[in-house]
Design an enzyme around this catalytic site. Structure first.
Site, PDB file in Angstrom:
ATOM      1  N   ARG A  73       0.818  -1.214   0.000  1.00 25.78           N
ATOM      2  CA  ARG A  73       0.000   0.000   0.000  1.00 25.78           C
ATOM      3  C   ARG A  73       0.851   1.263   0.000  1.00 25.78           C
ATOM      4  O   ARG A  73       0.353   2.338  -0.303  1.00 25.78           O
ATOM      5  CB  ARG A  73      -0.911   0.005   1.232  1.00 25.78           C
ATOM      6  CG  ARG A  73      -1.928  -1.112   1.223  1.00 25.78           C
ATOM      7  CD  ARG A  73      -2.569  -1.243   2.575  1.00 25.78           C
ATOM      8  NE  ARG A  73      -3.316  -0.048   2.921  1.00 25.78           N
ATOM      9  CZ  ARG A  73      -4.619   0.089   2.772  1.00 25.78           C
ATOM     10  NH1 ARG A  73      -5.320  -0.891   2.270  1.00 25.78           N
ATOM     11  NH2 ARG A  73      -5.229   1.199   3.123  1.00 25.78           N
ATOM     12  N   TRP A  89       2.186   6.219   6.287  1.00 30.45           N
ATOM     13  CA  TRP A  89       2.523   6.989   5.093  1.00 30.45           C
ATOM     14  C   TRP A  89       2.337   8.448   5.509  1.00 30.45           C
ATOM     15  O   TRP A  89       1.217   8.884   5.784  1.00 30.45           O
ATOM     16  CB  TRP A  89       1.573   6.607   3.962  1.00 30.45           C
ATOM     17  CG  TRP A  89       1.886   7.215   2.637  1.00 30.45           C
ATOM     18  CD1 TRP A  89       2.789   6.761   1.712  1.00 30.45           C
ATOM     19  CD2 TRP A  89       1.260   8.370   2.042  1.00 30.45           C
ATOM     20  NE1 TRP A  89       2.763   7.565   0.598  1.00 30.45           N
ATOM     21  CE2 TRP A  89       1.856   8.557   0.762  1.00 30.45           C
ATOM     22  CE3 TRP A  89       0.282   9.269   2.463  1.00 30.45           C
ATOM     23  CZ2 TRP A  89       1.488   9.591  -0.089  1.00 30.45           C
ATOM     24  CZ3 TRP A  89      -0.077  10.307   1.610  1.00 30.45           C
ATOM     25  CH2 TRP A  89       0.522  10.455   0.351  1.00 30.45           C
ATOM     26  N   ASN A 139      -5.407   5.345  10.797  1.00 30.75           N
ATOM     27  CA  ASN A 139      -5.359   5.664   9.359  1.00 30.75           C
ATOM     28  C   ASN A 139      -6.333   6.804   9.120  1.00 30.75           C
ATOM     29  O   ASN A 139      -7.419   6.816   9.717  1.00 30.75           O
ATOM     30  CB  ASN A 139      -5.820   4.475   8.510  1.00 30.75           C
ATOM     31  CG  ASN A 139      -4.804   3.369   8.450  1.00 30.75           C
ATOM     32  OD1 ASN A 139      -3.733   3.476   9.048  1.00 30.75           O
ATOM     33  ND2 ASN A 139      -5.122   2.313   7.730  1.00 30.75           N
ATOM     34  N   GLY A 140      -5.996   7.721   8.221  1.00 33.89           N
ATOM     35  CA  GLY A 140      -6.901   8.831   7.936  1.00 33.89           C
ATOM     36  C   GLY A 140      -6.298  10.149   8.395  1.00 33.89           C
ATOM     37  O   GLY A 140      -5.106  10.220   8.709  1.00 33.89           O
ATOM     38  N   LYS A 183       2.428   5.470 -16.067  1.00 33.21           N
ATOM     39  CA  LYS A 183       3.169   4.265 -15.651  1.00 33.21           C
ATOM     40  C   LYS A 183       4.652   4.573 -15.533  1.00 33.21           C
ATOM     41  O   LYS A 183       5.304   4.195 -14.573  1.00 33.21           O
ATOM     42  CB  LYS A 183       2.985   3.104 -16.646  1.00 33.21           C
ATOM     43  CG  LYS A 183       1.664   2.398 -16.662  1.00 33.21           C
ATOM     44  CD  LYS A 183       1.357   1.567 -15.441  1.00 33.21           C
ATOM     45  CE  LYS A 183       0.754   2.334 -14.340  1.00 33.21           C
ATOM     46  NZ  LYS A 183      -0.586   2.674 -14.234  1.00 33.21           N
ATOM     47  N   GLU A 235       5.454   6.963 -12.540  1.00 31.53           N
ATOM     48  CA  GLU A 235       5.209   6.325 -11.232  1.00 31.53           C
ATOM     49  C   GLU A 235       6.391   5.469 -10.788  1.00 31.53           C
ATOM     50  O   GLU A 235       6.783   5.519  -9.635  1.00 31.53           O
ATOM     51  CB  GLU A 235       3.987   5.384 -11.322  1.00 31.53           C
ATOM     52  CG  GLU A 235       2.660   6.067 -11.190  1.00 31.53           C
ATOM     53  CD  GLU A 235       1.513   5.077 -11.332  1.00 31.53           C
ATOM     54  OE1 GLU A 235       0.616   5.103 -10.489  1.00 31.53           O
ATOM     55  OE2 GLU A 235       1.500   4.267 -12.288  1.00 31.53           O
ATOM     56  N   HIS A 255       0.956  22.580 -30.391  1.00 34.70           N
ATOM     57  CA  HIS A 255       0.610  23.733 -29.561  1.00 34.70           C
ATOM     58  C   HIS A 255       1.473  23.817 -28.303  1.00 34.70           C
ATOM     59  O   HIS A 255       1.082  24.429 -27.315  1.00 34.70           O
ATOM     60  CB  HIS A 255      -0.875  23.667 -29.179  1.00 34.70           C
ATOM     61  CG  HIS A 255      -1.787  23.706 -30.353  1.00 34.70           C
ATOM     62  ND1 HIS A 255      -1.905  24.801 -31.182  1.00 34.70           N
ATOM     63  CD2 HIS A 255      -2.591  22.758 -30.882  1.00 34.70           C
ATOM     64  CE1 HIS A 255      -2.764  24.536 -32.143  1.00 34.70           C
ATOM     65  NE2 HIS A 255      -3.194  23.288 -31.989  1.00 34.70           N
TER      66      HIS A 255
HETATM   67  C1  G6P Z   1      -3.233   5.556  -6.329  1.00 34.67           C
HETATM   68  C2  G6P Z   1      -2.584   4.349  -6.975  1.00 34.67           C
HETATM   69  C3  G6P Z   1      -2.939   4.310  -8.451  1.00 34.67           C
HETATM   70  C4  G6P Z   1      -4.449   4.323  -8.634  1.00 34.67           C
HETATM   71  C5  G6P Z   1      -5.092   5.512  -7.918  1.00 34.67           C
HETATM   72  C6  G6P Z   1      -6.598   5.375  -7.874  1.00 34.67           C
HETATM   73  O1  G6P Z   1      -2.663   6.716  -6.807  1.00 34.67           O
HETATM   74  O2  G6P Z   1      -1.190   4.407  -6.817  1.00 34.67           O
HETATM   75  O3  G6P Z   1      -2.408   3.139  -9.031  1.00 34.67           O
HETATM   76  O4  G6P Z   1      -4.743   4.392  -9.998  1.00 34.67           O
HETATM   77  O5  G6P Z   1      -4.647   5.560  -6.561  1.00 34.67           O
HETATM   78  O6  G6P Z   1      -6.920   4.257  -7.105  1.00 34.67           O
HETATM   79  P1  G6P Z   1      -8.252   3.436  -7.190  1.00 34.67           P
HETATM   80  O7  G6P Z   1      -8.075   2.338  -6.170  1.00 34.67           O
HETATM   81  O8  G6P Z   1      -9.358   4.373  -6.821  1.00 34.67           O
HETATM   82  O9  G6P Z   1      -8.396   2.912  -8.563  1.00 34.67           O
END
Ligand code: G6P
Length: 610
Positions: free
Chosen positions: A27, A74, A100-101, A487, A490, A506
């Protein structure tokens, strides 16, 4: 993003907590910690960095305990360091809490608590909760009632777990806006923010709803809702298996997930195509299918890769379902005071089903009376449960932070929804049957693209030192350009931009020189000739070109430096094929740069804060 695990029973909880935290590593996190009752006393061990660092620390301490909580953090409030890592404790060091949150009113609460004499050690919003609960314990309230009283004063989102020395037989957990699940064992119970941390131990789970506070004992749990009423919670069976969340011989989860796409899209379409009628059958939205088809407008709201899937959906819906469609970042949509009519359908796409912005956008749309449909991967997730109706993509667990197989499965589901609506409208039986047949042939076409892996790896070698990348596509393949660029950035940390190919003149063309790799998504379709002109423009400026082209195209090779050929299919399905080489290219570039592909820096798999 942050992860929660917990255990109460007869076993030593340390390996269970560490094992659970490892399952949650995907995560994304930057520090970790556990809190246990050791010989009746609260004991907290924390570390910065990976769970393996925490494990090393714990090995040296040889602690044993039958009740404990663990957390991966995180960073949101305060840098990643040991002080800011969870669990947080009260001053007497008798209460341990993980969270969390985000506590939005933490600054005001902190000031009040400081005036009452509380001293803060960390910069986090979470520590406020530990002291706030403590302030109610000091008034003589039980742990359960202190947690409830504290949460009454809190604005924001939370999934929390609390252990208190004076009540050593329970973990108190609560949820609002951040997922929490209880795993039911035999004379032992577990808690987690994500079922993947539980599957090694139990298949029986109870999902908490917002506002619920639960006392978890080793042999029972007592749940209460906001109005203090005891509630009977349903125990559900999870179908997730342990081998589904392991790497299965691949070097990385991301590669495994890319490679399983021929199978994962099969799972997304299984039992849902009706070839004789040239349509689809989607049990989850059957009841709402007519209302959906009659929608005046469709709005798709999502984040990240799911947003890009939504953009492809827009092309599908407008071309075949003949419904005006808009796609919006959930984070913008939720705060924009959007105009939503009861005749609108809003579709929420989310792999995790937990993305905070998408969930908030869903709640807002529901409040405004629109039909809300969820397209999720994680069964039982918050978005799946909050939607009026929905379609699971059934891609299987996606562990790599960079989404791959969820994207192609989201596109399959969008194409099935399109087919369903289009056949209720003007799409003929023959055309419907053609779409069905093209969908059915996708898995073997994906297989043939995956066989290009070695060649793509060689291309990656030539581009691993690039500093920038441009991805260009038109029509259905414009969102693929965005997704290819996403991709790459990231996982390889190379700056990359996706653009509609025609927009290149443009702005982005000013960047093109011999140092700029440009990826063209250029299958043979109605915009093919125009894309060729764009390719010529880049070539004239010495850009290095990689083209994703149709198998049948023998003209393009002479114009570009590298060609990756994909089989042909109808336009609406082409993104499902053209995106795969881009996933592989990003993957190999990142591996060659020696980067942590599955857990890229600063990113989280499931973004449960705004
Ligand atoms: C995060 C992940 C992405 C994902 C995005 C939306 O940024 O790293 O890989 O596309 O969240 O997540 P979801 O679970 O709502 O598709």
């Amino acid at each position: 993003m942050c992860g929660i695990v917990g255990y109460i029973g007869a076993k030593n909880c340390i390996p269970i907590l560490v094992g659970g935290l490892r399952r949650l590593e995907y995560r994304g996190y930057d520090s970790a910690g556990i809190g246990v009752l050791s010989q009746g006393k609260a004991l907290v061990v924390k570390s910065v960095g990976k769970v393996s660092v925490l494990q090393d620390k714990l090995d040296k301490l040889s602690i044993s305990s039958s009740i404990g909580i663990g957390h991966t953090r995180w960073a949101t409030h305060g840098v990643p360091n040991e002080t800011n890592a969870h669990p947080h404790v009260n001053e007497k060091n008798s209460l341990m809490l993980i969270h969390n949150g985000i506590i939005e009113n933490y600054a005001a609460l902190k000031e009040t608590l400081k005036l009452a004499g509380y001293v803060f050690k960390s910069d986090t919003d979470t520590e406020v909760l530990a002291h706030l609960i403590d302030s109610f314990l000091n008034k003589g309230l039980t742990l359960f009632n202190s947690v409830r009283a504290a949460l009454n004063e809190v604005e924001g989102t939370y999934g929390i777990a609390v252990i208190f020395e004076n009540e050593p037989d329970k973990i108190v957990v609560a949820k609002k806006g951040s997922p929490l699940v209880i795993g039911i064992g035999d004379n032992e119970n577990y808690i987690a923010s994500d079922v993947s941390a539980l599957v090694a131990h139990t298949q029986q789970v109870v999902y908490l709803e917002d506002g619920e506070v639960v006392e978890v004992y080793k042999d029972k749990f007592i749940a209460k809702d906001v109005s203090d009423k005891e509630i009977v919670k349903k125990v559900q069976e999870i179908t997730l298996k342990l081998d589904e969340i392991s790497k299965g011989g691949f070097q990385h989860f991301m590669l495994k997930e890319i490679m399983e796409q021929s199978e994962s899209i099969c799972n997304s379409m299984r039992g849902r195509l009706v070839p004789t009628e040239g349509t689809s059958k989607l049990g989850g939205i059957e009841e709402y299918a007519d209302r959906l088809a009659q929608s005046k407008r469709i709005i798709i709201s999502a984040c990240g890769t799911s947003y890009h899937a939504g953009l492809v959906g827009e092309y599908m819906f407008e071309q075949f379902a003949e419904i005006p469609t808009e796609v919006e970042y959930a984070s913008e949509f939720r705060y924009r005071n959007p105009i939503i009519y009861p005749e609108d359908t809003v579709i929420f796409i989310s792999q995790s089903g937990e993305t905070a912005d998408t969930l908030a956008a869903l709640k807002e749309s529901k409040r405004r009376g629109a039909l809300c449909i969820g397209i999720c991967n994680v069964v039982g997730s918050s978005i799946a449960r909050e939607s009026h109706a929905g379609v699971y993509i059934h891609a299987g667990p996606e562990i790599g932070v960079a989404s791959t197989k969820a994207f192609t499965s989201q596109l399959i589901v969008l194409s099935l929804i399109t087919l369903l609506i289009a056949r209720k409208k003007r799409m003929s039986l023959i055309d419907g049957q053609n779409v069905v047949s093209e969908i059915e042939h996708l898995p073997e076409k994906i297989e043939s693209i995956l066989r290009l892996n070695d060649g793509i790896e060689k291309i990656a070698e030539d581009f691993k030192d690039a500093k920038n990348f441009l991805y260009l596509g038109r029509g259905y393949n414009f969102p693929v350009a965005l997704e290819g660029a996403l991709k790459l950035k990231e996982i390889s940390y190379i700056h990359a931009e996706g653009y509609p190919a025609a927009e290149m003149k443009h702005g982005p063309i000013a960047l093109v020189d011999k140092m700029m790799p440009v990826v063209f998504i250029a299958p043979r379709d109605s915009t093919y000739e125009k894309i060729l002109s764009n390719i010529q423009e880049v070539k004239a400026r010495h850009g290095r070109i990689i083209a994703i082209a149709s198998e049948s195209d023998d003209k393009i090779n002479d114009l570009v430096d590298y060609t990756i050929k994909v089989p042909d299919t109808i336009r609406m399905l082409m993104p499902i094929l053209t995106v795969i080489p881009l996933q592989l290219l990003a993957y190999h570039i990142a591996v060659k740069k020696g980067l942590n592909v599955d857990q890229p820096r600063n990113l989280a798999k499931s973004v449960t804060v705004e």
